[in-house]
Motif scaffolding. Structure first.
Motif, PDB file in Angstrom:
ATOM      1  N   CYS A 152       4.019  -3.267  -7.611  1.00 32.61           N
ATOM      2  CA  CYS A 152       4.320  -2.516  -6.392  1.00 32.61           C
ATOM      3  C   CYS A 152       5.506  -1.595  -6.705  1.00 32.61           C
ATOM      4  O   CYS A 152       6.545  -2.054  -7.162  1.00 32.61           O
ATOM      5  CB  CYS A 152       4.663  -3.483  -5.262  1.00 32.61           C
ATOM      6  N   HIS A 153       5.325  -0.293  -6.483  1.00 32.30           N
ATOM      7  CA  HIS A 153       6.411   0.658  -6.757  1.00 32.30           C
ATOM      8  C   HIS A 153       6.769   1.477  -5.518  1.00 32.30           C
ATOM      9  O   HIS A 153       7.174   2.621  -5.622  1.00 32.30           O
ATOM     10  CB  HIS A 153       6.003   1.621  -7.880  1.00 32.30           C
ATOM     11  N   THR A 154       6.594   0.879  -4.348  1.00 31.51           N
ATOM     12  CA  THR A 154       6.845   1.611  -3.107  1.00 31.51           C
ATOM     13  C   THR A 154       8.253   2.211  -3.049  1.00 31.51           C
ATOM     14  O   THR A 154       8.423   3.380  -2.702  1.00 31.51           O
ATOM     15  CB  THR A 154       6.584   0.684  -1.907  1.00 31.51           C
ATOM     16  N   PHE A 155       9.244   1.430  -3.408  1.00 30.63           N
ATOM     17  CA  PHE A 155      10.618   1.943  -3.418  1.00 30.63           C
ATOM     18  C   PHE A 155      10.931   2.682  -4.721  1.00 30.63           C
ATOM     19  O   PHE A 155      11.617   3.697  -4.721  1.00 30.63           O
ATOM     20  CB  PHE A 155      11.634   0.814  -3.191  1.00 30.63           C
ATOM     21  N   LEU A 156      10.399   2.156  -5.834  1.00 31.83           N
ATOM     22  CA  LEU A 156      10.810   2.714  -7.127  1.00 31.83           C
ATOM     23  C   LEU A 156      10.382   4.173  -7.315  1.00 31.83           C
ATOM     24  O   LEU A 156      11.135   4.955  -7.890  1.00 31.83           O
ATOM     25  CB  LEU A 156      10.271   1.851  -8.282  1.00 31.83           C
ATOM     26  N   ASP A 157       9.197   4.559  -6.846  1.00 31.78           N
ATOM     27  CA  ASP A 157       8.782   5.955  -7.076  1.00 31.78           C
ATOM     28  C   ASP A 157       9.761   6.935  -6.415  1.00 31.78           C
ATOM     29  O   ASP A 157      10.109   7.967  -7.001  1.00 31.78           O
ATOM     30  CB  ASP A 157       7.314   6.217  -6.658  1.00 31.78           C
ATOM     31  N   ASP A 158      10.246   6.578  -5.236  1.00 26.74           N
ATOM     32  CA  ASP A 158      11.216   7.455  -4.561  1.00 26.74           C
ATOM     33  C   ASP A 158      12.593   7.411  -5.239  1.00 26.74           C
ATOM     34  O   ASP A 158      13.258   8.440  -5.364  1.00 26.74           O
ATOM     35  CB  ASP A 158      11.356   7.044  -3.094  1.00 26.74           C
ATOM     36  N   ILE A 159      12.987   6.219  -5.661  1.00 23.25           N
ATOM     37  CA  ILE A 159      14.304   6.079  -6.302  1.00 23.25           C
ATOM     38  C   ILE A 159      14.334   6.857  -7.625  1.00 23.25           C
ATOM     39  O   ILE A 159      15.281   7.595  -7.899  1.00 23.25           O
ATOM     40  CB  ILE A 159      14.648   4.578  -6.507  1.00 23.25           C
ATOM     41  N   LYS A 209       0.819  -1.224   0.000  1.00 23.71           N
ATOM     42  CA  LYS A 209       0.000   0.000   0.000  1.00 23.71           C
ATOM     43  C   LYS A 209       0.847   1.267   0.000  1.00 23.71           C
ATOM     44  O   LYS A 209       0.312   2.364   0.013  1.00 23.71           O
ATOM     45  CB  LYS A 209      -0.940  -0.008   1.207  1.00 23.71           C
ATOM     46  N   ASP A 210       2.172   1.161  -0.018  1.00 24.56           N
ATOM     47  CA  ASP A 210       3.076   2.315   0.077  1.00 24.56           C
ATOM     48  C   ASP A 210       2.617   3.236   1.217  1.00 24.56           C
ATOM     49  O   ASP A 210       2.389   4.428   1.029  1.00 24.56           O
ATOM     50  CB  ASP A 210       3.129   3.087  -1.263  1.00 24.56           C
ATOM     51  N   PHE A 211       2.497   2.621   2.382  1.00 29.12           N
ATOM     52  CA  PHE A 211       2.023   3.313   3.587  1.00 29.12           C
ATOM     53  C   PHE A 211       2.842   4.587   3.850  1.00 29.12           C
ATOM     54  O   PHE A 211       4.066   4.526   3.957  1.00 29.12           O
ATOM     55  CB  PHE A 211       2.110   2.332   4.763  1.00 29.12           C
ATOM     56  N   ILE A 258      11.039   4.358   4.773  1.00 28.75           N
ATOM     57  CA  ILE A 258      12.331   3.760   4.423  1.00 28.75           C
ATOM     58  C   ILE A 258      12.601   3.929   2.921  1.00 28.75           C
ATOM     59  O   ILE A 258      13.745   4.016   2.487  1.00 28.75           O
ATOM     60  CB  ILE A 258      12.398   2.259   4.813  1.00 28.75           C
ATOM     61  N   ASP A 259      11.516   3.990   2.145  1.00 32.76           N
ATOM     62  CA  ASP A 259      11.661   4.238   0.701  1.00 32.76           C
ATOM     63  C   ASP A 259      12.232   5.644   0.461  1.00 32.76           C
ATOM     64  O   ASP A 259      13.123   5.829  -0.365  1.00 32.76           O
ATOM     65  CB  ASP A 259      10.330   4.030  -0.049  1.00 32.76           C
ATOM     66  N   GLU A 260      11.762   6.627   1.243  1.00 31.04           N
ATOM     67  CA  GLU A 260      12.309   7.988   1.142  1.00 31.04           C
ATOM     68  C   GLU A 260      13.792   8.019   1.542  1.00 31.04           C
ATOM     69  O   GLU A 260      14.570   8.808   1.014  1.00 31.04           O
ATOM     70  CB  GLU A 260      11.546   8.980   2.041  1.00 31.04           C
TER      71      GLU A 260
HETATM   72 CA   LIG Z   1       7.192   5.361  -2.081  1.00 33.06          CA
END
Ligand SMILES: [Ca+2]
Length: 184
Positions: free
Chosen positions: A140-147, A88-90, A95-97
């Motif tokens: 799921c792009h929780t990490f990718l959107d920030d990267i 859900k990219d809570f 941690i993604d940021e």
């Molecule tokens: Ca994210």
């Protein structure tokens, strides 16, 4: 394990394409951010800067690991409680940021500020990744959107730094030398 910069760049580009993102998508975000401040910015500079950043070893590790976590979350392999948080990219996760800040921080405080701007306003591909990632059944792009946002911020900051260097060197001969030096 010790890949060359060319190999890391190649693997990063391939992985980004697998995750629906192109170098040009990222360069457009950098261009949009930096062209607000200067007319001297070109898309070519932004593309070149994105490629340069994608060839750094620490960026390679952050991108490859971040996407791997996204993929595991997407496939439901990561257990609860983290599975739902990641799927859900809570917003309170953060941690993604942290991955994003690490990449943008290569270009100092301005790099981090530029990442903050992209993180809040979510331009172009960042918005698409953020929206797709939150939709059930999609990737799921929780990490990718920030990267991706952070690579764009780093590229945007690098282009600004390079153009300031060029402005500083009024002498056309010096200008040419500096271009040939391929300033980092
Ligand atoms: Ca994210």
């Amino acid at each position: 394990m010790l890949y060359s910069r060319e190999e890391m760049l190649e693997m990063n580009i391939k992985l980004l394409i697998e995750r629906t993102v192109t170098v040009e998508d990222i360069a457009e975000v950098a261009y949009r951010q930096q062209s607000k401040w200067s007319d001297a910015i070109t898309m070519e500079q932004c593309v070149e800067s994105v490629m340069k950043i994608l060839s750094y070893r620490d960026v390679f590790h952050l991108l490859q690991l971040g996407v791997e976590i996204d993929r595991l979350a997407e496939e439901g392999i990561i257990r609860e409680p983290m599975r739902s948080v990641l799927q859900k990219d809570f917003g309170m996760f953060g941690i993604d940021e942290l991955f994003g800040l690490e990449i943008a921080g290569k270009y100092g405080t301005i790099g981090k500020t530029n990442f903050g701007d992209i993180d809040v306003n979510k331009p172009l591909v960042v918005d698409r990744l953020n929206a797709d990632g939150k939709e059930a059944g999609k990737m799921c792009h929780t990490f990718l959107d920030d990267i991706v946002g952070a690579i764009a911020a780093a590229a945007s900051t690098r282009v600004a730094q390079m153009n300031k260097e060029l402005e500083a060197a009024d002498d056309p001969t010096v200008k040419k030398i500096r271009l040939e030096l391929d300033l980092d």
